[in-house]
Write an enzyme that holds these catalytic residues in place. Structure first.
Site, PDB file in Angstrom:
ATOM      1  N   SER A 136       0.828  -1.203   0.000  1.00  0.00           N
ATOM      2  CA  SER A 136       0.000   0.000   0.000  1.00  0.00           C
ATOM      3  C   SER A 136       0.864   1.256   0.000  1.00  0.00           C
ATOM      4  O   SER A 136       0.402   2.325  -0.404  1.00  0.00           O
ATOM      5  CB  SER A 136      -0.882   0.026   1.245  1.00  0.00           C
ATOM      6  OG  SER A 136      -1.687  -1.116   1.301  1.00  0.00           O
ATOM      7  N   HIS A 157      -1.288  -2.675  -7.261  1.00  0.00           N
ATOM      8  CA  HIS A 157      -1.967  -2.418  -5.983  1.00  0.00           C
ATOM      9  C   HIS A 157      -3.481  -2.510  -6.148  1.00  0.00           C
ATOM     10  O   HIS A 157      -4.108  -1.643  -6.739  1.00  0.00           O
ATOM     11  CB  HIS A 157      -1.557  -1.030  -5.461  1.00  0.00           C
ATOM     12  CG  HIS A 157      -2.142  -0.697  -4.140  1.00  0.00           C
ATOM     13  ND1 HIS A 157      -2.572   0.564  -3.796  1.00  0.00           N
ATOM     14  CD2 HIS A 157      -2.374  -1.473  -3.044  1.00  0.00           C
ATOM     15  CE1 HIS A 157      -3.046   0.553  -2.559  1.00  0.00           C
ATOM     16  NE2 HIS A 157      -2.943  -0.671  -2.086  1.00  0.00           N
ATOM     17  N   GLU A 169      -3.871   0.302  -8.918  1.00  0.00           N
ATOM     18  CA  GLU A 169      -2.793   1.257  -9.173  1.00  0.00           C
ATOM     19  C   GLU A 169      -1.575   0.477  -9.674  1.00  0.00           C
ATOM     20  O   GLU A 169      -1.118  -0.453  -8.992  1.00  0.00           O
ATOM     21  CB  GLU A 169      -2.434   2.024  -7.893  1.00  0.00           C
ATOM     22  CG  GLU A 169      -3.519   2.986  -7.458  1.00  0.00           C
ATOM     23  CD  GLU A 169      -3.205   3.698  -6.137  1.00  0.00           C
ATOM     24  OE1 GLU A 169      -3.556   4.870  -6.003  1.00  0.00           O
ATOM     25  OE2 GLU A 169      -2.620   3.064  -5.227  1.00  0.00           O
ATOM     26  N   ASN A 207      -4.085   6.068  -1.198  1.00  0.00           N
ATOM     27  CA  ASN A 207      -3.795   6.102   0.233  1.00  0.00           C
ATOM     28  C   ASN A 207      -3.148   7.413   0.673  1.00  0.00           C
ATOM     29  O   ASN A 207      -3.303   7.828   1.828  1.00  0.00           O
ATOM     30  CB  ASN A 207      -2.940   4.905   0.636  1.00  0.00           C
ATOM     31  CG  ASN A 207      -3.774   3.626   0.640  1.00  0.00           C
ATOM     32  OD1 ASN A 207      -4.996   3.689   0.817  1.00  0.00           O
ATOM     33  ND2 ASN A 207      -3.156   2.490   0.415  1.00  0.00           N
TER      34      ASN A 207
HETATM   35  N1  LIG Z   1      -6.092  -4.573   3.858  1.00  0.00           N
HETATM   36  C1  LIG Z   1      -6.249  -3.739   2.836  1.00  0.00           C
HETATM   37  O1  LIG Z   1      -7.260  -3.025   2.742  1.00  0.00           O
HETATM   38  C2  LIG Z   1      -5.205  -3.671   1.767  1.00  0.00           C
HETATM   39  C3  LIG Z   1      -5.543  -3.103   0.518  1.00  0.00           C
HETATM   40  C4  LIG Z   1      -4.587  -3.059  -0.500  1.00  0.00           C
HETATM   41  C5  LIG Z   1      -3.303  -3.557  -0.266  1.00  0.00           C
HETATM   42  N2  LIG Z   1      -3.001  -4.082   0.968  1.00  0.00           N
HETATM   43  C6  LIG Z   1      -1.639  -4.610   1.152  1.00  0.00           C
HETATM   44  O2  LIG Z   1      -1.707  -6.020   0.991  1.00  0.00           O
HETATM   45  C7  LIG Z   1      -0.684  -6.647   1.791  1.00  0.00           C
HETATM   46  C8  LIG Z   1      -1.328  -7.693   2.688  1.00  0.00           C
HETATM   47  O3  LIG Z   1      -2.311  -7.057   3.491  1.00  0.00           O
HETATM   48  P1  LIG Z   1      -3.566  -7.864   4.107  1.00  0.00           P
HETATM   49  O4  LIG Z   1      -4.597  -6.842   4.410  1.00  0.00           O
HETATM   50  O5  LIG Z   1      -3.902  -9.038   3.256  1.00  0.00           O
HETATM   51  O6  LIG Z   1      -2.933  -8.362   5.491  1.00  0.00           O
HETATM   52  P2  LIG Z   1      -3.344  -9.641   6.394  1.00  0.00           P
HETATM   53  O7  LIG Z   1      -2.908  -9.286   7.775  1.00  0.00           O
HETATM   54  O8  LIG Z   1      -4.757 -10.021   6.169  1.00  0.00           O
HETATM   55  O9  LIG Z   1      -2.428 -10.813   5.793  1.00  0.00           O
HETATM   56  C9  LIG Z   1      -1.024 -10.773   5.887  1.00  0.00           C
HETATM   57  C10 LIG Z   1      -0.449 -12.053   5.298  1.00  0.00           C
HETATM   58  O10 LIG Z   1       0.995 -11.966   5.459  1.00  0.00           O
HETATM   59  C11 LIG Z   1       1.442 -13.217   5.969  1.00  0.00           C
HETATM   60  N3  LIG Z   1       2.691 -12.990   6.697  1.00  0.00           N
HETATM   61  C12 LIG Z   1       2.873 -12.330   7.864  1.00  0.00           C
HETATM   62  N4  LIG Z   1       4.166 -12.344   8.208  1.00  0.00           N
HETATM   63  C13 LIG Z   1       4.824 -13.015   7.225  1.00  0.00           C
HETATM   64  C14 LIG Z   1       6.174 -13.403   7.026  1.00  0.00           C
HETATM   65  N5  LIG Z   1       7.126 -13.049   7.906  1.00  0.00           N
HETATM   66  N6  LIG Z   1       6.507 -14.114   5.903  1.00  0.00           N
HETATM   67  C15 LIG Z   1       5.539 -14.460   5.003  1.00  0.00           C
HETATM   68  N7  LIG Z   1       4.223 -14.149   5.154  1.00  0.00           N
HETATM   69  C16 LIG Z   1       3.886 -13.421   6.255  1.00  0.00           C
HETATM   70  C17 LIG Z   1       0.303 -13.692   6.879  1.00  0.00           C
HETATM   71  O11 LIG Z   1       0.408 -15.067   7.127  1.00  0.00           O
HETATM   72  C18 LIG Z   1      -0.905 -13.330   6.005  1.00  0.00           C
HETATM   73  O12 LIG Z   1      -1.110 -14.337   5.018  1.00  0.00           O
HETATM   74  C19 LIG Z   1       0.018  -5.523   2.535  1.00  0.00           C
HETATM   75  O13 LIG Z   1       1.166  -5.139   1.827  1.00  0.00           O
HETATM   76  C20 LIG Z   1      -1.031  -4.404   2.518  1.00  0.00           C
HETATM   77  O14 LIG Z   1      -0.469  -3.121   2.623  1.00  0.00           O
HETATM   78  C21 LIG Z   1      -3.919  -4.169   1.973  1.00  0.00           C
END
Ligand SMILES: NC(=O)c1ccc[n+]([C@@H]2O[C@H](COP(=O)([O-])OP(=O)(O)OC[C@H]3O[C@@H](n4cnc5c(N)ncnc54)[C@H](O)[C@@H]3O)[C@@H](O)[C@H]2O)c1
Length: 301
Positions: A136, A157, A169, A207
């Site tokens: 993000s 993204h 994005e 964001n």
């Molecule tokens: N939540 C949102 O609204 C959103 C929107 C767009 C982009 N993102 C981006 O997407 C990415 C994931 O976010 P999310 O919301 O799915 O988070 P989440 O907390 O739901 O999931 C995180 C994932 O990362 C894994 N993980 C954690 N530590 C790890 C490690 N050391 N090695 C490998 N895997 C690991 C976890 O097991 C899980 O599968 C981030 O970069 C976030 O910025 C999030």
């Protein structure tokens, strides 16, 4: 970020992006699950890699449950559901992504974790593969530079929930080739998304504009100006937003929201990006939003 209906793509009508047939998804959290569904719906073979096979399988099961509901409601044909599930694979082994043409990393918003995974992936996937991140806010160039293919690294993204949200994005780090950006853009289009291109700068477009608003909403609540419920009601009714700031923060995840604000503050040193203390305390208390059952609001699972 809304609860609008899932984007429906006719798999037969899909024009796959050039050179991409198999897409790897790294991470099985909120976004990893959404990305896997989007890619499989668009006709790609989607391989999800989670750290444990149980988590990867659980993610596929939860997608199957969602698709079953759509079949029940008559929104998806049974044969299409079966075809989508037939294209979804799950693995706990990073080497399981070796044959992917595109890998989208979507793990926790932590630069050190992502850099480590990009360095490992670079040694595993074929030389022609594109490595993308769903970050993000974090600098995409830092991920590109731990690989031997910085020209083939970019940001793709998606927004939450990925199957429903139209925007993607496409983030262009200084190192990316035009061919990489074109392929990533074509992939987003094949997934039924509207792509915008943006420079590799913290927060990109959405964001960078959204998070000062969300942060200031927490500040209003912290100061006691209005209740959380009234602030949400005010922004829905007063601005015609589909959800209020606290419902949105809970949907994004408070840990992810805090990581986004910290990255924005690190880059710009703008007070609007300095996370309000209440947010940091909520994360410390394990109140992460929908995914933990409690954030600013409470959720029954
Ligand atoms: N939540 C949102 O609204 C959103 C929107 C767009 C982009 N993102 C981006 O997407 C990415 C994931 O976010 P999310 O919301 O799915 O988070 P989440 O907390 O739901 O999931 C995180 C994932 O990362 C894994 N993980 C954690 N530590 C790890 C490690 N050391 N090695 C490998 N895997 C690991 C976890 O097991 C899980 O599968 C981030 O970069 C976030 O910025 C999030």
């Amino acid at each position: 970020m809304t609860d609008t209906a899932t984007t429906t793509i006719d798999p037969a009508a899909v024009t796959p992006s050039p050179g991409i047939a198999t897409v790897g998804i790294l991470g099985s959290g909120i976004m990893g699950a959404g990305l896997a569904e989007v890619a499989a719906r668009a006709g790609y073979t989607a391989i999800v890699r989670s750290r444990s096979q149980a988590a990867a399988d659980a993610m596929v099961a939860s997608i199957a449950k969602g698709l079953a509901k759509q079949v029940e409601r008559g929104k998806l044909a049974e044969a299409d559901r079966d075809a989508i599930l037939g294209r979804l694979l799950a693995t706990a082994d990073l080497a399981g992504l070796a044959d992917c043409d595109l890998v989208i990393e979507s793990v926790v918003e932590d630069l050190a974790v992502k850099k480590d995974l990009f360095a490992q992936l670079d040694g595993i996937v074929k030389p022609s593969a594109i490595l993308a991140t769903n970050t993000s806010t974090l600098p995409v160039v830092d991920l590109a530079m731990v690989t031997n293919r910085p020209d083939q690294v970019c940001g793709i993204h998606f927004f939450n929930p990925a199957p429903a949200m139209k925007l993607v994005e496409i983030v262009r780090p200084l190192t990316a080739s035009d061919a990489t950006i074109e392929t990533a853009t074509a992939f987003a289009a094949a997934c039924g998304k509207d792509a915008v291109e943006v420079k590799d700068q913290a927060g990109f477009i959405v964001n960078a504009l959204l998070f000062p608003y969300l942060n200031n909403a927490i500040r209003l609540a912290e100061q006691g100006t209005a209740s959380i419920a009234d602030i949400d009601t005010a922004m829905k009714g007063g601005c015609n937003f589909p959800m209020g700031p606290f419902a949105l923060l809970d949907l994004v995840g408070l840990d992810t929201s805090l990581a986004i604000l910290d990255a924005l503050y690190d880059e710009f040193r703008d007070a609007n990006y300095a996370a309000v203390p209440m947010l940091r305390r909520m994360v410390a208390a394990g109140r992460l939003g929908r995914k933990s059952g409690r954030g600013f609001l409470e959720y029954t699972r």
